[in-house]
Design a protein around this motif. Sequence first.
Motif, mmCIF file in Angstrom:
data_model
loop_
_atom_site.group_PDB
_atom_site.id
_atom_site.type_symbol
_atom_site.label_atom_id
_atom_site.label_comp_id
_atom_site.label_asym_id
_atom_site.label_seq_id
_atom_site.Cartn_x
_atom_site.Cartn_y
_atom_site.Cartn_z
ATOM 1 N N ARG A 499 0.887 -1.184 0.021
ATOM 2 C CA ARG A 499 -0.120 0.032 0.016
ATOM 3 C C ARG A 499 0.672 1.309 -0.104
ATOM 4 O O ARG A 499 0.601 2.175 -0.774
ATOM 5 C CB ARG A 499 -0.809 0.016 0.987
ATOM 6 C CG ARG A 499 -1.822 1.260 1.278
ATOM 7 C CD ARG A 499 -2.491 1.111 2.648
ATOM 8 N NE ARG A 499 -1.971 1.583 3.836
ATOM 9 C CZ ARG A 499 -1.429 0.735 4.728
ATOM 10 N NH1 ARG A 499 -1.980 -0.796 4.555
ATOM 11 N NH2 ARG A 499 -0.634 1.006 5.719
ATOM 12 N N ALA A 500 1.965 1.212 0.891
ATOM 13 C CA ALA A 500 2.776 2.361 0.705
ATOM 14 C C ALA A 500 3.629 2.633 -0.168
ATOM 15 O O ALA A 500 4.078 3.875 -0.635
ATOM 16 C CB ALA A 500 3.467 2.348 2.144
ATOM 17 N N TYR A 501 3.891 1.748 -1.145
ATOM 18 C CA TYR A 501 4.909 1.709 -2.426
ATOM 19 C C TYR A 501 3.937 1.089 -3.453
ATOM 20 O O TYR A 501 4.513 0.076 -3.773
ATOM 21 C CB TYR A 501 6.069 0.832 -1.892
ATOM 22 C CG TYR A 501 6.948 1.542 -1.122
ATOM 23 C CD1 TYR A 501 7.547 2.646 -1.022
ATOM 24 C CD2 TYR A 501 7.120 0.777 0.373
ATOM 25 C CE1 TYR A 501 8.315 3.293 0.045
ATOM 26 C CE2 TYR A 501 7.939 1.432 1.599
ATOM 27 C CZ TYR A 501 8.643 2.626 1.145
ATOM 28 O OH TYR A 501 9.286 3.004 2.239
ATOM 29 N N PRO A 502 2.880 1.565 -3.919
ATOM 30 C CA PRO A 502 2.172 1.024 -4.953
ATOM 31 C C PRO A 502 2.774 0.996 -6.186
ATOM 32 O O PRO A 502 3.174 2.042 -6.845
ATOM 33 C CB PRO A 502 0.775 1.885 -5.032
ATOM 34 C CG PRO A 502 1.407 3.428 -4.507
ATOM 35 C CD PRO A 502 2.487 3.103 -3.409
ATOM 36 N N SER A 503 3.100 -0.033 -6.853
ATOM 37 C CA SER A 503 3.347 -0.381 -8.285
ATOM 38 C C SER A 503 3.411 -1.762 -8.745
ATOM 39 O O SER A 503 2.526 -2.638 -8.032
ATOM 40 C CB SER A 503 5.066 0.035 -8.167
ATOM 41 O OG SER A 503 5.352 0.021 -9.501
#
Length: 744
Positions: A499-503
Motif C-alpha cells: 500500500r505504501a509503495y504502490p506499483s
Amino acid sequence: MPRFTVIVPAFRVQAYLHACLDSVLSQSFEDFEIVVVDDCSPDACGPIADEYARRDPRVTALHLPRNSGLGPARNAGMERASGDYLIFLDGDDTLLPKSLQAIADRIGATGDPDVLMYDYARTYWSGRSVRNVLADRLDERGPASFRLADRPELLHLLMVVWNKAYRRSFVEAEGFTFPPGYYEDTPWTYPVLMSAGSIAVLDAVCVSYRQRRRGNILSTTSEKHFDIFDQYDRVFAFLDARPELDFWRPVLFRRMLDHFCAVHASPDRLPHPSRAAFFRRATASCRRYRTPGAPAPRRTRLRHGLLRLGARRTYRSLAASRRIGDRLRRGAAALRRAVRSAALRAHYRVQLRLPLRPRDAVFAAHGGGAYAGSPAAIEAKARDLVPGLRTAWICDPLHAHTVPPATRTLAPGTFAYWSALARSTYLVNDVAFDRQLVKRRGQILLQTHRGTPLRTVGTDLLDRPAAARDTDFEQVLRDVDRWDFALSANPHSTLVRERAYPSGYTTLEYGSPRNDVYHRAGPADVARLRETLGIPAGATALLYAPAHRDYRRVQRPALDLEQLIRVLGPQFVILDRAPRTRSGYGNGNRTGHRRIIDVTGHPSLETPALASDALITDYASLMFDYVSLDRPVVLHLDDIEAYEAARGTYFDITSFPPGVVARSQDELFDIFATDHWRGSRSTQLRAAFRARFCPYDDGNAAERVVRRVFLGETDGLPLPVPPSARRAVLPAQLNPAGARVPQG
C-alpha cells in the motif's frame, strides 16, 4: 568544599540563561556550586539568577553595581568561589550532559593537574552542531599530565577561558585575574598555560558554544576591538616579569600577529574609518615586541612582514588579490566539476547502448555504506549458488575494507560506477539507487528494504509532514516503478508496503536474509564477536539501540546509560548504538565509561546483536529481527505520544510488544532490578511476537531469494523450517558453567 565552582557571567543573555544553568544543574555529577554574576544586565538576567538561587542552594546570585564587562564579572565570581576547580561558562553556552563527570574522572585519572583542557562544539540556531576542527590536539595518549613546552601545539586551540578547568589553588597562588575590555581571555589563557606545572587533556566535547545570529561581542562593530593591543601589552608584561618563560616570546609574537590579522580581516568588527588607525597600532605593537624565531607558513610570513612594515596599501592589495585568486580557484573547481559531470553523463549514455552483462550484479546498502544487511547476505549466497556470477558493491572508500576480497568495490560517482549500473543485469539495494539511474529492459532490480515497518513509511507519510519533511514523493514513486521484486519478511510487511509503495513489482515473502546469521552462527562465533567488541568474560551485555526521532532536529539520548549501568551493577555492560540520522550516525558513548561500549560506527548491526544478551530499544525495527535470537527485549517508551503524533505507527506496540515495556526511566530501572526483563512474561511476549513477525526467518531466506531472482526457480525453494526446529544461539550456550543466567 565542592569539587567545582562554575562561574557564569550574565549580561543581555536572558533568552539563554535558563538553558545554561539547567545544563549545569542537570549534570549527573552533583558536587559543584554555581556563581551567577549579574553584570548589571538591563534585561531579566538578575531576576533569573535570583530565581535559581532560591530554588537550589548550590546556586549563588551575585549582582554587580555597574556594568564592568566579562573580565571583572569573572573576577567577582572567583572571589566567591570555594571549589577545588574553577570552570567558566558564558551565559549563552551550555554544558553537555555528563560533562562534569567526565571532567572529574579525567582530573582524578591525571593527578589533579593545574589545568585540564577539553573540547567544544559550535552550535548554530538551526540545531546543527560542529565539533572543533582541531580536536586531534586533545589526544589523550602519552603522559597523563605535562607542561605546555611538551605539547606546544595546544596553543593552536581556541584561546578562551571556557574550554578549560583550573585548579583554584594554582590560580590564587599565581594571582591570575581577568583584565577589563574586549579579548579579556588573551592575558588569562596564555599566562595560565605557560605557568602551569601540569596540564592534562580530555578528548570529549563538554561545551556547546552557541553561535548567535546577532549580539555576539566579537561580531559587533566597535572601536572597543582596539582593546586587543592593551591585552597583548599585558601578555608581554607578564613575560617581562617571568624571564624563565622568555623562550615563549617568538611563539606569542606569531600568535599576536595572527590575531591582529584576523581582527583586521573581519568585516564586522572594525568601523571603516578606524581600520587605518588599527593597522598603525598593530604595526607599532609588532615593532615593539618583535621576536623572530617561530616558524610560520610562507604566505603568513608575507602578511606578517607587511604588517610589521606598516605597508597597509600593499597589505590591502595582497588581501584583494587573494580574494580574487580564491574566487578564480573556486570557479576553476566548479568548471572541473561541470566538465567531469558532463563526461560522466556522456559515458553513461554510451554504456546504456552496450549489451547487458548477464552475470554481473551490483549490490548496495544504506546508500553507499558498509557491507551489511540483507544485500550483503544475498551477495554472499549468490556467489555460492550462481555459477560465474561477478558481483560489485557500491560503497564510499572508507567502507571498502568491509567488502569481501571476491567482490569488486565501486565508489559512487565514478566511471566504473556508472558502467556497472548501466550494464549489470542484477541490481540489489535496501534504499533507492541514484535517481539518474535508467532502468533498462532486461535489468532486474531487487529492493530488500530495511526491516519490518513499525513506523509509517512511503506514501503513508503524506499526512506526516514532521517525518516526511522534504521527501519528494513523485521521486519515491519513480524509484518504486523500477522495482521488479520487493523482499518482505512477513505478511505484515507485505500488506504495509504494497500500500505504501504502490506499483507492479512482485513481493517475495521469504523472510529477512540479514537474519540468516542468527540461525547459522555457533557459540564459538558469538564468543569471538564478544571478544572483538571488548565484552568481558562472564558479563551480561545489553544492546541499546533507540530509533531516530523525527520531531527533533538534534537527537538527544532518551536514556541515561551511566545511571543505568550503576543500577545494573558490575556484571553488566551496555553496547550503545546511537540512531542513524539524515546526516549520518549520532554520537554514541560520549563519556568513555569503561562499561559502556560504543558500537555506533560498527558496520554491521548483526554483530552487536549476536554479541548481546538482551536488547533495549523503543521504536527501532531491530526488535523484529532480534526476537529471532530468542533473547529478551525491553522497550523504553517514554515519549510514545510524541513519537506517534510525529511519525505514526502501524499498530500499538504497547498492546503487542516483543517484551516488557517501560514508560519511564525509573520503570526501566525497576524492570532490571526485579529481573522482569527476562522473566516468564518476557518469554511469552517474545514468543507471540516472533510467531507473528518471523514466520520465515530460519537461516535460509537468502537462499530462497537467490534461487528465485538469480536462478529463476519458482518451485522447490527451501521451505520454512518449523519454529520448533529452528536453531538460535542462546546466551546460556555461551557459558555452560552458568556465569550468565539463562533467559526466561
